[in-house]
Motif scaffolding. Structure first.
Motif, PDB file in Angstrom:
ATOM      1  N   PHE A  17     -12.766 -56.025 -37.217  1.00  0.00           N
ATOM      2  CA  PHE A  17     -13.200 -56.876 -38.350  1.00  0.00           C
ATOM      3  C   PHE A  17     -12.829 -56.257 -39.591  1.00  0.00           C
ATOM      4  O   PHE A  17     -12.822 -56.815 -40.735  1.00  0.00           O
ATOM      5  CB  PHE A  17     -14.677 -56.759 -38.073  1.00  0.00           C
ATOM      6  N   ALA A  18     -12.601 -54.942 -39.718  1.00  0.00           N
ATOM      7  CA  ALA A  18     -12.231 -54.094 -40.963  1.00  0.00           C
ATOM      8  C   ALA A  18     -10.913 -54.399 -41.455  1.00  0.00           C
ATOM      9  O   ALA A  18     -10.667 -54.430 -42.684  1.00  0.00           O
ATOM     10  CB  ALA A  18     -12.473 -52.610 -41.055  1.00  0.00           C
ATOM     11  N   LEU A  19      -9.854 -54.433 -40.305  1.00  0.00           N
ATOM     12  CA  LEU A  19      -8.630 -54.526 -40.932  1.00  0.00           C
ATOM     13  C   LEU A  19      -7.635 -55.843 -40.573  1.00  0.00           C
ATOM     14  O   LEU A  19      -7.035 -56.217 -41.498  1.00  0.00           O
ATOM     15  CB  LEU A  19      -7.780 -53.472 -39.889  1.00  0.00           C
ATOM     16  N   ALA A  20      -8.103 -56.356 -39.474  1.00  0.00           N
ATOM     17  CA  ALA A  20      -7.295 -57.655 -38.929  1.00  0.00           C
ATOM     18  C   ALA A  20      -7.161 -58.899 -39.952  1.00  0.00           C
ATOM     19  O   ALA A  20      -8.207 -59.314 -40.403  1.00  0.00           O
ATOM     20  CB  ALA A  20      -7.421 -58.134 -37.813  1.00  0.00           C
ATOM     21  N   ASP A  21      -5.797 -59.113 -40.499  1.00  0.00           N
ATOM     22  CA  ASP A  21      -5.863 -60.501 -41.084  1.00  0.00           C
ATOM     23  C   ASP A  21      -5.798 -61.621 -40.105  1.00  0.00           C
ATOM     24  O   ASP A  21      -6.483 -62.584 -40.289  1.00  0.00           O
ATOM     25  CB  ASP A  21      -4.452 -60.528 -41.937  1.00  0.00           C
ATOM     26  N   ARG A  22      -5.100 -61.268 -38.924  1.00  0.00           N
ATOM     27  CA  ARG A  22      -5.076 -62.163 -37.982  1.00  0.00           C
ATOM     28  C   ARG A  22      -5.366 -61.358 -36.729  1.00  0.00           C
ATOM     29  O   ARG A  22      -4.857 -60.282 -36.484  1.00  0.00           O
ATOM     30  CB  ARG A  22      -3.953 -63.047 -37.954  1.00  0.00           C
ATOM     31  N   ALA A  23      -5.505 -62.119 -35.455  1.00  0.00           N
ATOM     32  CA  ALA A  23      -5.494 -61.438 -34.162  1.00  0.00           C
ATOM     33  C   ALA A  23      -5.386 -62.334 -33.069  1.00  0.00           C
ATOM     34  O   ALA A  23      -5.709 -63.745 -33.144  1.00  0.00           O
ATOM     35  CB  ALA A  23      -6.839 -60.888 -33.827  1.00  0.00           C
ATOM     36  N   VAL A  24      -4.650 -62.184 -31.965  1.00  0.00           N
ATOM     37  CA  VAL A  24      -4.714 -62.928 -30.837  1.00  0.00           C
ATOM     38  C   VAL A  24      -5.513 -62.314 -29.918  1.00  0.00           C
ATOM     39  O   VAL A  24      -5.582 -60.884 -29.766  1.00  0.00           O
ATOM     40  CB  VAL A  24      -3.273 -63.332 -30.131  1.00  0.00           C
ATOM     41  N   MET A  25      -6.131 -63.151 -28.770  1.00  0.00           N
ATOM     42  CA  MET A  25      -6.837 -62.475 -27.981  1.00  0.00           C
ATOM     43  C   MET A  25      -6.292 -62.807 -26.320  1.00  0.00           C
ATOM     44  O   MET A  25      -5.916 -63.936 -26.451  1.00  0.00           O
ATOM     45  CB  MET A  25      -8.457 -63.036 -27.773  1.00  0.00           C
TER      46      MET A  25
END
Lengths: 258, 373
Positions: free
Chosen positions: A215-223
């Motif tokens: 939550f602090a860093l990610a612009d985007r994520a894939v799970m």
């Protein structure tokens, strides 16, 4: 074909993985994985233990060959390219491994200077100075002549990051950067990752299941999910919290699945 | 000081309640204590009810006991009611019965035929791995020969120090004792024929052509080859080898070649030193046991040992050095990423080196015989 929403029209992704099938020793771990990362983006690969996050990372950086599909960096194909082309691309990215993976027989300065020795015409003195600068950038000024065994786990990761940044790469991969670190050290490493991106415009790919970092860093994520052997959700973390998939919501809100 | 109350031991009460039998468990249940005895459902009972009363601290032993009661009821065709047990105990009992219904642990042992087949395939896989590794080392050596600046000379010098100078004490002791043993054994036969002086020939030729190189190689296989496997295995477990690969630096060039060169250079030097110490051992025995003066021993030695004998030993020693280095580095790079894997790699490095040393020694014997050396 339209560009993905996270890319501007005509923009070439920093990393593009297309229809990747990944696995080891006859075992398929991930199938048909497709995603792209925009230049300067902080991109997280998240998921539960054993879902294939680290496997995907090892295939992206060329430690294993994908069974199918391809990976490209800034439009240049990485998989199925000749040795010279691959070496040229390897120069453009750095990897921070889970434990730092510093070469134990070399001092921190020598660790950071080794990529410079391999790829640049710099003199020994210049390499040493540049290595000291990189170490200072990650807060390790004064520790240049220490051996990896003489410093703490958090410092080893910082030194590993300094080595990953030695050639000023366009892309840096992080494998579980917070693993084994106390919350304060973990937070300072997160700040360092953001600082690297903000200062140098470096594209960052992080494999992690550390919610605070996501939550602090990610612009985007894939799970990733083990059952599907692939991606089950993609997008900014704030949007993923409202994912229709209960596993994604449970993961990101740290609740037990119903 | 007040006495600490002794907790009541695990107890089982069996009472009749109409047609059915009530089994009441109570007290403190511990897996380390002997469980109460259960003799099975009483005759005439039409069912069993399980209850808990005055139940203290309990652990896995209680659901285990109750599962046994239920099994006995089931075997006797009687219904067993657990509705009056505490919910937590009931859940655990249900979980235990599910596990027990899962059957015996899977048998993961291989049949004899499968084991033989797998072992045969493994031999082929290992032979190919050794050939691939030798080829990769050769190609890397050619590439480095074109740009020697890239060779890690400092690492090579450090390895030379480790496998050469640091090995001197153990090589000295072993070689001297081998010379002593050869002389004693030879003396038994030679004295019977009055050929005491030929002890010099026996010790000299044996050491120079065979034992100097072989014993040094055996010592270094256990000392240096095992160390190489452990070092590289640990580096692999710590992802240090992966870090090299992601920088485009071939591990063979960075880690293996300096070690190979160090052993290939130091092994002949150590073998020459071992020859000298072995001959010294023979000389001491000849003087003390057979009263042969050292000068006579030396003169006799020079009549039989010539430069070609010394050269054959040195050539063998260089080849043995490469074999020990290759086996150690190969097994280290093949190690699994665990402490156990590193241990196995170390053992395997020594075994592989010894096996290849014996094969190579036999091949050299045939080759030198053909060449008339």
């Amino acid at each position: 074909m339209d560009a993905p929403a996270h890319l501007s029209p005509g923009e070439i992704p920093a990393i593009a993985a297309e229809a990747l099938d990944c696995g080891y020793e006859g075992k398929l771990v991930l199938r048909d994985v497709t995603f792209s990362v925009a230049p300067g983006e902080i991109f997280f690969v998240i998921g539960g233990s054993g879902c294939g996050k680290s496997t995907l990372l090892r295939h992206l950086v060329g430690l294993h060959e994908p069974r199918r599909g391809r990976v490209s960096f800034h439009g240049q194909p990485f998989t199925a390219t000749d040795a010279a082309g691959r070496r040229e691309l390897l120069r453009t990215f750095g990897v921070l491994f889970q434990g730092g993976a510093l070469w134990s027989s070399l001092t921190l300065r020598e660790n950071v200077a080794l990529p410079l020795e391999e790829y640049t015409p710099l003199s020994r003195r210049e390499r040493g100075e540049l290595a000291a600068l990189k170490l200072a950038q990650v807060g390790l000024q004064g520790f240049e002549d220490y051996y990896p065994a003489e410093i703490s786990g958090g410092m080893r990761k910082r030194a590993g990051l300094a080595r990953a940044l030695a050639l000023d790469p366009a892309v840096v991969f992080f494998d579980e950067p917070s693993a084994g670190l106390d919350p304060v050290t973990s937070r300072s490493l997160d700040d360092l990752i953001r600082h690297v991106r903000d200062t140098f415009g470096t594209t960052i790919v992080v494999v992690s299941h550390e919610l605070a970092s996501i939550f602090a860093l990610a612009d985007r994520a894939v799970m990733l999910a083990r059952e599907e052997q692939g991606i089950i959700a993609a997008g900014p973390p704030a949007a993923l919290v409202d994912s229709p998939d209960p596993r994604v919501r449970a993961f990101l809100t740290r609740t037990a699945p119903a | 000081m007040p006495d600490t109350p002794v907790p009541p031991a695990a107890a089982v009460r069996i009472e009749a309640e109409g047609d059915r039998c009530v089994v009441t468990v109570g007290g403190v249940w511990s897996i380390t204590a002997a469980p109460p005895v259960w003799l099975g459902p009483p005759p005439g009972a039409t069912g069993i009810a399980l209850r808990a009363a005055d139940l203290g601290r309990w652990d896995s032993s209680l659901p285990f006991f109750l599962a046994g009661v239920r099994r006995a009821c089931c075997a006797a065709g009687l219904p067993c009611d657990d509705a009056e047990l505490p919910p937590r105990l009931r859940d655990l009992l249900a979980q235990l019965e599910t596990v027990q219904a899962g059957g015996a642990p899977a048998d993961r042992t291989d049949s004899l035929l499968t084991a033989v087949g797998l072992a045969t395939r493994e031999v082929a896989v290992q032979a190919r791995a050794i050939l691939d590794f030798v080829g990769e080392c050769a190609l890397s050596a050619v590439r480095l020969a074109r740009s020697p600046r890239r060779f890690r000379w400092a690492d090579c010098a450090a390895e030379m120090q480790q496998c050469g100078a640091m090995a001197l004490p153990i090589v000295s002791l072993i070689s001297f004792l081998v010379g002593v043993t050869l002389a004693y054994t030879g003396a038994i036969v030679l004295r019977q024929f009055g050929g005491d002086i030929w002890i010099a020939d026996l010790v000299g030729l044996s050491m120079v052509r065979e034992m100097g190189a072989v014993m040094t190689a055996v010592v270094l296989a256990g000392r240096t080859g095992a160390a190489y496997a452990a070092t590289l295995g640990n580096m692999k477990a710590n992802e240090e080898i992966d870090a090299l690969a992601t920088l485009g630096i071939p591990p063979v060039q960075f880690l293996v070649l300096p070690r190979l060169l160090a052993l290939a250079v130091m092994m002949p030097v150590l073998a020459l030193y071992a020859n000298a110490l072995g001959i010294l051992g023979g000389l001491v025995v000849a003087y003390s046991l057979l009263a042969i003066p050292p000068t006579a021993f030396w003169v006799e030695l020079l009549t039989i040992v010539d430069l070609s004998d010394v050269a054959s030993g040195v050539i063998k020693a260089a080849a043995f050095g490469l074999i020990v280095g290759l086996a150690g580095c190969l097994r280290g790079l093949q190690a699994e990423r665990s402490a156990d894997g590193v241990g196995r790699a170390t053992t395997s490095a020594v075994v592989t080196a010894l096996l290849l040393l014996v094969i190579a020694d036999a091949l050299f014997a045939v080759l030198f015989n053909v060449l008339g050396i």
